[in-house]
Design a protein around this motif. Structure first.
Motif, PDB file in Angstrom:
ATOM      1  N   ASN A  33       0.818  -1.213   0.000  1.00  0.00           N
ATOM      2  CA  ASN A  33       0.000   0.000   0.000  1.00  0.00           C
ATOM      3  C   ASN A  33       0.850   1.260   0.000  1.00  0.00           C
ATOM      4  OD1 ASN A  33      -2.193  -1.628   0.097  1.00  0.00           O
ATOM      5  ND2 ASN A  33      -2.547  -1.384   2.294  1.00  0.00           N
TER       6      ASN A  33
ATOM      7  N   HIS B 236      -0.770   4.931  -5.790  1.00  0.00           N
ATOM      8  CA  HIS B 236      -1.266   4.744  -7.141  1.00  0.00           C
ATOM      9  C   HIS B 236      -0.537   5.638  -8.153  1.00  0.00           C
ATOM     10  CE1 HIS B 236      -4.164   4.624 -10.440  1.00  0.00           C
ATOM     11  NE2 HIS B 236      -4.493   3.438  -9.948  1.00  0.00           N
TER      12      HIS B 236
ATOM     13  N   TYR C  47      -5.914  17.159  -9.904  1.00  0.00           N
ATOM     14  CA  TYR C  47      -6.502  16.821  -8.611  1.00  0.00           C
ATOM     15  C   TYR C  47      -5.600  17.160  -7.435  1.00  0.00           C
ATOM     16  CZ  TYR C  47      -8.736  14.349  -4.851  1.00  0.00           C
ATOM     17  OH  TYR C  47      -9.324  14.052  -3.651  1.00  0.00           O
TER      18      TYR C  47
ATOM     19  N   ASP D 251       0.566  14.741  -5.215  1.00  0.00           N
ATOM     20  CA  ASP D 251       0.661  13.481  -5.946  1.00  0.00           C
ATOM     21  C   ASP D 251       1.367  13.701  -7.279  1.00  0.00           C
ATOM     22  OD1 ASP D 251      -0.514  11.439  -4.341  1.00  0.00           O
ATOM     23  OD2 ASP D 251      -2.453  12.370  -4.633  1.00  0.00           O
TER      24      ASP D 251
ATOM     25  N   TYR E 245      -5.541   8.211   2.129  1.00  0.00           N
ATOM     26  CA  TYR E 245      -4.344   8.389   1.306  1.00  0.00           C
ATOM     27  C   TYR E 245      -3.824   7.011   0.910  1.00  0.00           C
ATOM     28  CZ  TYR E 245      -0.927   7.429   5.056  1.00  0.00           C
ATOM     29  OH  TYR E 245      -0.173   6.844   6.030  1.00  0.00           O
ATOM     30  N   PHE E 246      -2.772   7.015   0.098  1.00  0.00           N
ATOM     31  CA  PHE E 246      -2.371   5.764  -0.549  1.00  0.00           C
ATOM     32  C   PHE E 246      -2.214   4.593   0.408  1.00  0.00           C
ATOM     33  CE2 PHE E 246       2.077   6.344   0.633  1.00  0.00           C
ATOM     34  CZ  PHE E 246       2.222   7.707   0.661  1.00  0.00           C
TER      35      PHE E 246
ATOM     36  N   ARG F 130      -8.143  14.903   4.118  1.00  0.00           N
ATOM     37  CA  ARG F 130      -7.434  14.937   2.851  1.00  0.00           C
ATOM     38  C   ARG F 130      -7.808  13.666   2.099  1.00  0.00           C
ATOM     39  NH1 ARG F 130      -3.233  15.639   5.287  1.00  0.00           N
ATOM     40  NH2 ARG F 130      -3.537  17.852   5.578  1.00  0.00           N
ATOM     41  N   ILE F 131      -8.000  13.766   0.803  1.00  0.00           N
ATOM     42  CA  ILE F 131      -8.173  12.568  -0.031  1.00  0.00           C
ATOM     43  C   ILE F 131      -7.173  12.712  -1.164  1.00  0.00           C
ATOM     44  CG2 ILE F 131      -9.739  11.277  -1.527  1.00  0.00           C
ATOM     45  CD1 ILE F 131     -12.089  12.253   0.087  1.00  0.00           C
ATOM     46  N   ASP F 132      -6.184  11.864  -1.214  1.00  0.00           N
ATOM     47  CA  ASP F 132      -5.187  12.003  -2.282  1.00  0.00           C
ATOM     48  C   ASP F 132      -5.646  11.229  -3.518  1.00  0.00           C
ATOM     49  OD1 ASP F 132      -4.618   9.374  -1.891  1.00  0.00           O
ATOM     50  OD2 ASP F 132      -2.503   9.646  -1.436  1.00  0.00           O
ATOM     51  N   ALA F 133      -4.817  11.204  -4.548  1.00  0.00           N
ATOM     52  CA  ALA F 133      -5.236  10.595  -5.818  1.00  0.00           C
ATOM     53  C   ALA F 133      -5.559   9.111  -5.635  1.00  0.00           C
ATOM     54  CB  ALA F 133      -4.145  10.781  -6.873  1.00  0.00           C
ATOM     55  N   SER F 134      -4.808   8.411  -4.779  1.00  0.00           N
ATOM     56  CA  SER F 134      -5.102   6.994  -4.556  1.00  0.00           C
ATOM     57  C   SER F 134      -6.431   6.830  -3.828  1.00  0.00           C
ATOM     58  CB  SER F 134      -3.992   6.339  -3.724  1.00  0.00           C
ATOM     59  OG  SER F 134      -2.722   6.589  -4.268  1.00  0.00           O
TER      60      SER F 134
ATOM     61  N   LEU G 278      -8.969   8.888  -3.998  1.00  0.00           N
ATOM     62  CA  LEU G 278     -10.017   9.181  -4.976  1.00  0.00           C
ATOM     63  C   LEU G 278     -10.294   7.955  -5.837  1.00  0.00           C
ATOM     64  CD1 LEU G 278     -11.827  11.284  -6.433  1.00  0.00           C
ATOM     65  CD2 LEU G 278      -9.866  11.788  -7.887  1.00  0.00           C
ATOM     66  N   GLU G 279      -9.209   7.313  -6.269  1.00  0.00           N
ATOM     67  CA  GLU G 279      -9.313   6.090  -7.066  1.00  0.00           C
ATOM     68  C   GLU G 279     -10.142   5.037  -6.332  1.00  0.00           C
ATOM     69  OE1 GLU G 279      -7.684   4.780 -10.768  1.00  0.00           O
ATOM     70  OE2 GLU G 279      -7.043   6.554  -9.661  1.00  0.00           O
TER      71      GLU G 279
ATOM     72  N   GLU H 285     -13.838   5.990  -6.226  1.00  0.00           N
ATOM     73  CA  GLU H 285     -14.449   5.725  -7.523  1.00  0.00           C
ATOM     74  C   GLU H 285     -14.749   4.242  -7.670  1.00  0.00           C
ATOM     75  OE1 GLU H 285     -12.498   9.385 -10.156  1.00  0.00           O
ATOM     76  OE2 GLU H 285     -11.519   7.440 -10.112  1.00  0.00           O
TER      77      GLU H 285
ATOM     78  N   ARG I  36     -11.565  20.010  -3.670  1.00  0.00           N
ATOM     79  CA  ARG I  36     -10.781  19.122  -4.517  1.00  0.00           C
ATOM     80  C   ARG I  36     -11.686  18.204  -5.333  1.00  0.00           C
ATOM     81  NH1 ARG I  36      -5.982  16.800  -2.940  1.00  0.00           N
ATOM     82  NH2 ARG I  36      -4.530  18.302  -2.091  1.00  0.00           N
ATOM     83  N   LEU I  37     -12.674  17.612  -4.631  1.00  0.00           N
ATOM     84  CA  LEU I  37     -13.544  16.648  -5.319  1.00  0.00           C
ATOM     85  C   LEU I  37     -14.295  17.326  -6.461  1.00  0.00           C
ATOM     86  CD1 LEU I  37     -15.044  14.501  -2.415  1.00  0.00           C
ATOM     87  CD2 LEU I  37     -13.230  13.897  -4.010  1.00  0.00           C
TER      88      LEU I  37
END
Lengths: 601, 601
Positions: free
Chosen positions: A128, A132, A393, A397, B473-474, B506-510, B512-513, B516, B541-542
């Motif tokens: 983890n 990503h 985004y 990152d 986060y990731f 915080r929500i990072d790119a991972s 968010l992935e 989704e 951000r979203l």
């Protein structure tokens, strides 16, 4: 701790039926046809003799069939691990030497051991930490490097290099030495393969084939290119005009035996083996999860560690090199109807038969055609839209992504992925070390409290509430102290301060120290400190300390209760930044993000 | 960007009055008397000639007076940095050699440069990554090592060692060579100094002295020991009986000049210099903040970097070694009434005069007495109750603490503090990678929602709410996915899932992935996904992505609104683990901490 947890074959084996067998067989035949040119090509990419690619596609597939948990995963050599193997083995010996081949074998063996140990100790969570964006960036950069490194085979020149810039420079200086027959064959293969990838499937569907059949036949494009290439070279004896061919591939099955044990070489390869393990695991698990989800199935990441570990370990004792689950191949396996890992075992039989009976016919196979199949395969890994999406985004990152791409291109795969992981961790820590704080007020007519700068809310000048938007830990504890002390100077009317803690998931010893200091300092200044909405796990911890005894105020279950209790002493007034009761002489607070606390501008 | 921001002297200088001068002078005289034996002793501890300690207490104090922001901080040699200097310089050359002294000089110069650069780039936050327990553990372990290393001077034997075990072993094997006159003097000094520390101040107060005066005179204990030691040795010529004395100390003032530039040695010392900078900074800032708080004053950590950097840099060009603000000395300075950094400059004049006029009288000063002053000083740094307190509060922090103590004792200061910092970061990341999730319900009669396992709350079987207790986060994004997918299997009645996000900062790119993916998977299963209490910065951000368009459900401002909206479709029922509507066949969820989601046991 059931046995079937460690041997998924005990789960699906007893239920195996004739129909499943038929489905698995069909998938295996199709994957075998696809895997033959792939395994030869990836061995070439790894700088290894072609048979090593075949060997890595035999016994490791049996091992995965026994220990693997992803039903449709097709294990074998893949492009990224081939590139990483070349980089790691290249540090030990020159390509083509016996030591180089041995190093690839040790890498497979070590990486198998590492995966097994991680699996037995349930350490799958470690993957983890490869975020990503970092994985995506690493794969994109690797795809670019691999494609560039194969261009020399298309041009028929001798132009190597350890990074993209060296490769491009070497190509540029040697381009005049291009061997035209090679270029014709390689170029034709490239054009054909790109056409197959884009246009062949729609064409087949127009001709009346079903979607699935069309998909599978289109995926077999490389096989047509290989056959055409062999025929062309053999018919025109292009090998005598400088076209490099595969040549003799030994017809033997792989030799079994432990790789030679030289402690210093094993130690040198250990770090690379660990990276190969992690990257292979992450790539394979994401493929496995995607396919399993389509069947509403789940895979167990820790069991996958054991399955992939067994496969790589087997590669290391059967003349192979590191393997993992491949994306394109697994998708074909899935589309072709594979139902259990037995399909992988049948594929292994197919590759073994090919090794014995088919290799003589591959003598004239031009390396340019293999290079073309690699280029077309890896260019599909290059994902620029993902880079743009991440840029929009999250700049953090994106920074990790760009650093990974640049370092991979400029300094190779190992430094690239390491930089990405370390940088993404540091950026995460940096972000949490400067948390967001918000001065909050009551949303009129509700029991809800929100940021004064984003919502029309009601606040009081004598009872202020700061919402802490982060767990309190060593990296940000002093930051909270600074903010509260600054607020103390800027808000002389304040009599009560409530720290609203719904987002505080953890308070470590440093955070506790800071809370104690804040409580003391506010007490000296005649301000009462309260907490609200403290979570259960956090409260459990605080109860073990003297902090709650020393706290000058109370701990409120809900912010609404806090405001009701403190309202008796304070007259509520609408929040209006224009008529602030802040001290205009005061200095701005360290947290620029703490809205409403700085003096009026 | 006012000039006074970088030159605090421009702030307090113009307001300087006669009364301030008198107060600063008194404090300077007292600190000078205390600093003379300290600077000699710490030079001895650092393995340097005694005059280096004096030199480090002259010009650096002037530099700090100009650039420092902490009004009562007394800068100079300190025990911990002396130990670290000995460890770092010892890697370059043998103690006593000219190269060793030069290495100490380079360390001061480099550490000054590092601090200045950090200050100019406002990088004071870096010190926050040294957690409170790690710093406390490091200081405790250093205190133990320093005390042990000084025992040889008390015994008059030659017993060195690079870590505690070597030191103890050497003492054990050589104890038979003890020089008795040295032991008598050293032992007497030790007993006297311990008595002074514990009993002298109460005695002085009983004799009618005020609290402040008693404190200051008690702090001067080492001076009495030094004078008595000199007189004893000189009178009985104990130096001829094996008592080691200070001997000739050059009467010159320090030479000014850049340290010699040898790139490889500078590179070798760079890491050590960085550690010395960070530790010195953390120690000094915590002293400065404590004293400033007593006067309701604040210090600017970034300006402190510049002040301490200027001081160390000056030490590096004036024959000194690394310096920082000392705890005991600053406390005396404060108690004696110092008002501005000018007191430091006056102290420097005092040390300069002492260097010229006093050194001949120090000829017979026994090293055992200096060692005794060091032992008594550093044993007060050993803080075992703090270790116990942390053990009770947080096992993670305790692990980092114990690792720091053990590594410092066994492998030295540099590895000790590095281990502590890295381990505390890794433990923090590990903790956040396995977040706490809670199934929540409404506290009856309120708009508040809490954990079903801790509170009597009302829930619905068709609309479930999971509160996510961590930023996404990731490292933890996949963990959330696994939990939701597992819940999907265990709760067949679920029609709506609300992810309650008050703790998601915080929500990072991972992350968010993963959201989704969850949205897609739930959609396929006929479950609508909603979010509630999403914070402003996260929502901003979203909104830049397509996620909100694709979200099957809504984003509710408040969890209460969510439940009101979904209640139309779901009948609320009291939560009762005994009559769960979970699927008893289902497998347990990966998150053991997610209460209420596992199948009934």
């Amino acid at each position: 701790m059931k046995l079937a947890n460690y041997f998924p074959i005990l789960d699906w084996g007893p239920k195996y039926r004739g129909e499943t067998f038929a489905n698995d067989m069909v998938a295996a035949v199709i994957v075998t046809i696809m895997l033959i040119p792939q395994s030869l090509a990836y061995a070439l990419l790894a700088g290894l003799p072609p048979q090593v690619g075949l060997y890595a596609s035999i016994l490791p597939l049996f091992a995965y069939a026994i220990f693997g948990s992803a039903r449709q995963l097709a294990v074998g050599p893949v492009a990224i691990l081939s590139l990483m193997t070349a980089a790691a083995a290249g540090k030990i010996a020159a390509q083509g030497s016996a030591e180089y081949i041995e190093a690839a074998l040790i890498l497979a063996f070590l990486s198998g051991l590492i995966l097994l140990v991680m699996g037995l100790f349930r350490m799958g969570f470690l993957a983890n930490f490869l975020s990503h964006p970092v994985v995506s960036a690493f794969i994109t950069a690797s795809g670019i490097i691999i494609a560039a490194s194969q261009l020399k085979h298309i041009l028929g020149i001798d132009a190597g290099g350890h990074n993209l810039f060296e490769i491009v420079y070497a190509l540029g200086t040697k381009i005049t030495e291009t061997n035209l027959p090679t270029l014709y064959i390689g170029g034709a293969a490239l054009i054909f393969l790109f056409w197959v990838r884009g246009q062949f499937k729609p064409l087949l569907k127009k001709l009346g084939l079903g979607d699935k059949a069309a998909t599978i036949i289109a995926r077999a494009g490389p096989v047509f290119a290989v056959v055409a290439g062999i025929l062309a070279v053999a018919a025109m004896r292009l090998d005598q005009q400088g076209v490099k061919i595969l040549g003799d591939v030994p017809k033997n099955l792989p030799e079994i035996g432990l790789p030679s044990f030289a402690p210093d070489i094993w130690m040198q390869l250990l770090g690379s083996a660990a990276l190969i393990s992690l990257i292979g695991f992450v790539e394979s698990v994401s493929v496995g999860q995607t396919l399993a989800a389509k069947k509403r199935d789940r895979i167990d990441p820790n069991q996958e560690l054991i399955g992939l570990g067994a496969a790589s370990l087997t590669a290391g004792v059967s003349s192979g090199y590191p393997v993992t689950g491949g994306l394109a191949r697994s998708a074909v396996n899935f589309d072709a109807g594979a139902e259990t890992p037995a399909a992988g075992a049948f594929t292994a039989v197919g590759i073994a038969l090919a090794t014995i009976f088919l290799t003589p016919y591959l003598f004239y196979l031009p390396q340019a055609v293999l290079a073309a199949t690699i280029i077309v395969a890896v260019l599909s890994l290059v994902n620029i839209p993902e880079v743009i999406k991440v840029w929009k985004y999250s700049k953090s990152d994106f920074a990790a992504m760009i650093a990974t791409i640049f370092m991979t291109l400029a300094f190779g795969v190992e430094l690239g992925v390491t930089t990405g992981v370390v940088l993404s961790l540091l950026l995460h820590l940096y972000n949490t070390s400067r948390p967001h704080f918000a001065l909050v007020g009551q949303v009129p007519g509700t029991h809800h409290f929100r940021n004064v700068n984003r919502h029309a809310v009601v606040t009081s000048d004598c009872a202020l509430t700061i919402r802490i938007d982060e767990s309190l830990y060593f990296a940000n504890a002093r930051f909270l102290e600074d903010t509260v002390y600054c607020m103390l100077g800027n808000r002389p009317d304040m009599k009560h301060l409530v720290l609203m803690c719904p987002a505080v998931n953890r308070i470590d010893a440093s955070g506790l120290e800071s809370l104690e200091a804040i409580n003391h300092r506010l007490k000296d200044a005649g301000v009462t400190l309260h907490l609200s909405e403290v979570k259960g796990p956090v409260m459990d911890r605080l109860k073990k300390t003297h902090f709650l005894d020393e706290l000058t105020g109370q701990v409120f279950m809900h912010q609404y209760e806090a405001m009701q209790a403190l309202d008796g002493e304070c007259v509520a007034s609408a929040f209006d930044p224009g008529v602030q009761t802040t001290n205009p002489e005061a200095s701005p607070c360290p947290s620029k993000r703490l809205a409403g606390l700085d003096p009026a501008k």
